[in-house]
Scaffold this active site. Sequence first.
Site, short mmCIF file in Angstrom:
data_model
loop_
_atom_site.label_atom_id
_atom_site.label_comp_id
_atom_site.label_asym_id
_atom_site.label_seq_id
_atom_site.Cartn_x
_atom_site.Cartn_y
_atom_site.Cartn_z
N CYS A 196 -2.67 22.72 -7.23
CA CYS A 196 -1.21 22.59 -7.24
C CYS A 196 -0.66 22.99 -8.59
O CYS A 196 0.51 23.31 -8.72
CB CYS A 196 -0.82 21.16 -6.94
SG CYS A 196 -2.00 20.32 -5.92
N ALA A 233 -3.36 13.98 2.65
CA ALA A 233 -3.44 12.92 1.64
C ALA A 233 -2.14 12.78 0.85
O ALA A 233 -1.80 11.69 0.39
CB ALA A 233 -4.62 13.18 0.69
N THR A 234 -1.39 13.86 0.70
CA THR A 234 -0.12 13.76 -0.01
C THR A 234 0.81 12.79 0.71
O THR A 234 1.39 11.89 0.10
CB THR A 234 0.56 15.15 -0.12
OG1 THR A 234 -0.30 16.01 -0.89
CG2 THR A 234 1.92 15.05 -0.78
N GLY A 242 -7.99 15.94 5.67
CA GLY A 242 -8.88 16.73 6.53
C GLY A 242 -9.57 17.86 5.80
O GLY A 242 -10.77 18.07 5.93
N HIS A 243 -8.80 18.59 5.00
CA HIS A 243 -9.37 19.82 4.43
C HIS A 243 -10.22 19.58 3.19
O HIS A 243 -10.69 20.52 2.55
CB HIS A 243 -8.29 20.88 4.18
CG HIS A 243 -7.37 20.62 3.02
ND1 HIS A 243 -7.48 21.29 1.83
CD2 HIS A 243 -6.33 19.78 2.88
CE1 HIS A 243 -6.51 20.89 1.00
NE2 HIS A 243 -5.80 19.97 1.62
C1 PLP Z 1 -6.31 17.47 -2.18
C2 PLP Z 1 -5.96 16.15 -2.71
C3 PLP Z 1 -4.75 15.53 -2.37
C4 PLP Z 1 -3.74 16.19 -1.48
O1 PLP Z 1 -4.21 16.26 -0.17
P1 PLP Z 1 -3.45 17.12 0.93
O2 PLP Z 1 -4.12 16.72 2.21
O3 PLP Z 1 -3.68 18.54 0.57
O4 PLP Z 1 -2.02 16.73 0.90
C5 PLP Z 1 -4.50 14.29 -2.91
N1 PLP Z 1 -5.37 13.68 -3.72
C6 PLP Z 1 -6.54 14.24 -4.06
C7 PLP Z 1 -7.48 13.50 -4.94
C8 PLP Z 1 -6.87 15.49 -3.56
O5 PLP Z 1 -8.02 16.05 -3.91
#
Ligand code: PLP
Length: 406
Positions: A339, A85-86, A214-215
């Site tokens: 984070c 998601a990043t 995914g996670h």
């Molecule tokens: C975990 C998270 C992210 C980051 O996702 P990654 O796949 O770890 O890079 C971004 N936005 C939200 C709301 C999240 O919970």
Amino acid sequence: MNTLDKNSATSGKGRPVYLDYQASTPVDPRVVDAMAPFFGEKFGNPHSSGHFYGWEAGEAVEVARENVARLIGATAREIVFTSGATESNNLAIKGIARFHKDQRNHIVTLATEHKCVLESSIGLEREGFKVSVLPVMENGLLDLDRLRDVVTENTSLVSVMAVNNEIGVIQPLAEIAAICRDKGAFFHSDAAQAAGRIPFDVEELSVDLASLSGHKVYGPMGIGVLYVRRRPRVRLEPLFSGGGQEQGLRSGTLAPPLCVGLGEAAVIAAQESTDEAERLSTLRDRFLEKILINIPDAKINGDVISRIPGNLNFTFPGVMAQDLMAGLKDLAISTGSACNSASVEPSYVLKALGLSDEDSFASVRIGFGRFTTEREIDFATDKIADEVDRIRRGSLQQSMHATPAA
Ligand SMILES: *Cc1c(COP(=O)(O)O)cnc(C)c1O
């Protein structure tokens, strides 16, 4: 005996009870099974178009793409695989802003967004963009009137997350989309905490771009998705130069095991998330009731109605979260976003809700999900209540020593 004497996906013998489902979800064993062959004999490069190994991997990636698309009401061609998601958030925000910069140069986001959204947005100021970071109301929700006031014909993108990762509140996405449409601005939503947990349909919500991870859906780490609407077509500038994979939007060799894992996670979520949400609401109510009986002054952060079932964020007034967590080695809970948990700054999300520094430092996030059991909830609430009580007695005693009676 310190921990629950049982074996589940998240709390085998001797391991703490996992209550941090917003930081990451355990990989579903069915997802692991689906991925395994792609670490073995099905190792081909999915972009190799000249032989069996490439076709085999490539076809599996396309099935996974269909499955992810189905979960969010999209078509396969609207799904771009990324590393998480990043990356999806970076691609959406920078990609839209840069592609449309000659027509519009204003972007709008929220103070409670994930750091990667805030940093992507604020970073664009250096490239000459104007960025509005809107405050939220005390309940963590966006004030739609404020949004209406700032979105103009110069706004290219509005980015508002679906579900907040610290306090679990659900933003009014359909209403936000309507405001964007009115001004011709694109609407991006970071749906990492929403997809697979609550209904999230890109057509129903009129979202133009959406990020998944995914996670956060019981799939593997290191993969995510950016949904990019095709009708009408949303155009954006890629972040990476390279072989032009993913319709030119994301160069680089795809990882079939991870794509397949996310695809399987999406299938499971589509089938099970409704029942799962119901079960989690029951667990959440049980958790809440037990906490409020034992710690009557506990406060819940974030709107109590518009929120996902698998999250609670509490302030226990006067009890520092660091002290609480230090005394709760049998539980895996957190102070906020993973984070930021190494920093000693108070949570910027809680600050945005108007909490004092002191109350922010006295707040913890509890996240539960697919593998959480009722026994774990009872165990956790007992432990938390005891520890809050112990810390409060300790500080009472300290203050009595500090000010001896005259
Ligand atoms: C975990 C998270 C992210 C980051 O996702 P990654 O796949 O770890 O890079 C971004 N936005 C939200 C709301 C999240 O919970």
